[in-house]
Design an enzyme around this catalytic site. Sequence first.
Site, PDB file in Angstrom:
ATOM      1  CB  CYS A   1      93.162  26.456  29.720  1.00  0.00           C
ATOM      2  SG  CYS A   1      92.022  25.051  29.593  1.00  0.00           S
TER       3      CYS A   1
ATOM      4  N   GLY B   1      86.961  23.569  16.645  1.00  0.00           N
ATOM      5  CA  GLY B   1      86.602  22.468  17.517  1.00  0.00           C
ATOM      6  C   GLY B   1      87.625  21.354  17.503  1.00  0.00           C
TER       7      GLY B   1
ATOM      8  CB  ILE C   1      87.600  -3.918  28.211  1.00  0.00           C
ATOM      9  CG1 ILE C   1      87.016  -4.185  26.818  1.00  0.00           C
ATOM     10  CG2 ILE C   1      88.655  -4.964  28.564  1.00  0.00           C
ATOM     11  CD1 ILE C   1      88.036  -4.186  25.706  1.00  0.00           C
TER      12      ILE C   1
ATOM     13  CB  VAL D   1      90.796   9.808  32.330  1.00  0.00           C
ATOM     14  CG1 VAL D   1      90.367   8.775  33.355  1.00  0.00           C
ATOM     15  CG2 VAL D   1      92.255   9.560  31.924  1.00  0.00           C
TER      16      VAL D   1
END
Length: 448
Positions: free
Chosen positions: A42, A244, A275, A281
């Site tokens: 960022c 995007g 699984i 994450v």
Amino acid sequence: MKIAVIGAVAAGTSAAAKARRTNKDAEIVIFEKGRDISYAGCGLPYYISGVTPSRYNVVMNTAQDFEEKYKVDVRLEHEVTEIDSDEKILYYQNLVNGKEGGYEFDKLIIATGAAPIKPPFEGIDLENIFTLRSVESADQIKDAVKRDDVKRAVIIGAGLIGLEMAESFSELGMDVTVIELEDQVLPPFSKEMAGLVEDHLKEKGVELILGDGVDHFEGEGKVAKVVTGSGREIEADLALLSIGVKANSKLAEAAGIEVGDTGAIKVNEKLETNIKGIYAVGDCAESKDLLTNKDVWVPLGSTANKQGRTAGENAAGGEAKHYGILKTGITKVFDLTVAKTGLDLEEAEAEGINAAAVKVKAHNHASYYPGTDDIHLRGIFDRKNGVIVGAEVIGGDGSDKRIDVLAAAIYNRMTANELFQVDLAYAPPFSGPKDAVAILGMVAEKKL
């Protein structure tokens, strides 16, 4: 116990660090195909503009520092090419020497992130057409700006990153044009609030082309012109694609791991996939929308860190949970703070909520104290019970404080009256006797 992590940056390093804190004896290995283990994605626009002066300011950890601090084996420039979920083996290639290998794991955390969308426009492979996703891509943009004495930059996409880069390029003295296929900047925002940002961008000299997309690029070797669908031609020394990103989920999907309708990996509240013993994450994984209870994909560094910490603890034997998100986001566009959280009016109505939008304008602090700025707040309220379910804030100093208060209010299902009643801090340099959030609550209660 052997824990493998595919991908580093925010989610992967957070997962590895928390796994080590949870289990001091586990063998933990990170496989990262890039050259940097942890960086502030960022913060890249500010590194490009020079506001952040050095590359090293946006690189949070070196591989060596991370290995020494957390006793984790970090393998940079190692690309995982296959996951055998039945045998619990991952296969990789060393991108430096080409050697291949395998690693047996007990638990696996997938943090493969997301990649910029790059449509097959004619001329897309011309030089000086960039995407921005990593420190390496930021380095390439900085090098091109310096090497080619870039004077005219065209940004395709008026989302958060696109507008941050409009500011960055402007600060470097460039003429900046932003092209957006939608008829407003910041498509996730209401048109009313986006209009405030559009006016501000124009005041700062940024040219906006809205409701018109890119058709193709032209140039001899390097980009020289961007041509829109309507036939408009914009001269350019550099173009940035900021339309995007998409989740890097193909590796997981090939291993039989379920991918959701968003294109990102489906996970439960423990961040475990379908699984057992395999977690996902960060920008490759879905989250739960706290207001709708639906799976959503909102790739943000704040979410990546929370998810990484949760999965790392669970992979190492813990029982942590990731509750979900409100899709809270914020950015700086020149002198404005632009932020959003929760549902917009259309989303609320789609969920069967009889919603009302309430907009107010207030000062960020007492009017007699120097440096007063306006803050525009737009709240979405459930007419049935007065509960706030969404908010947008655009304004000067102190806008970030208000969006965080409103995010907390939405999280805790507060009503318009409770927004007025909550005991917020007051002193002339920081607020008025009736804070902007309290004023929103007052007006909303009256309207409801």
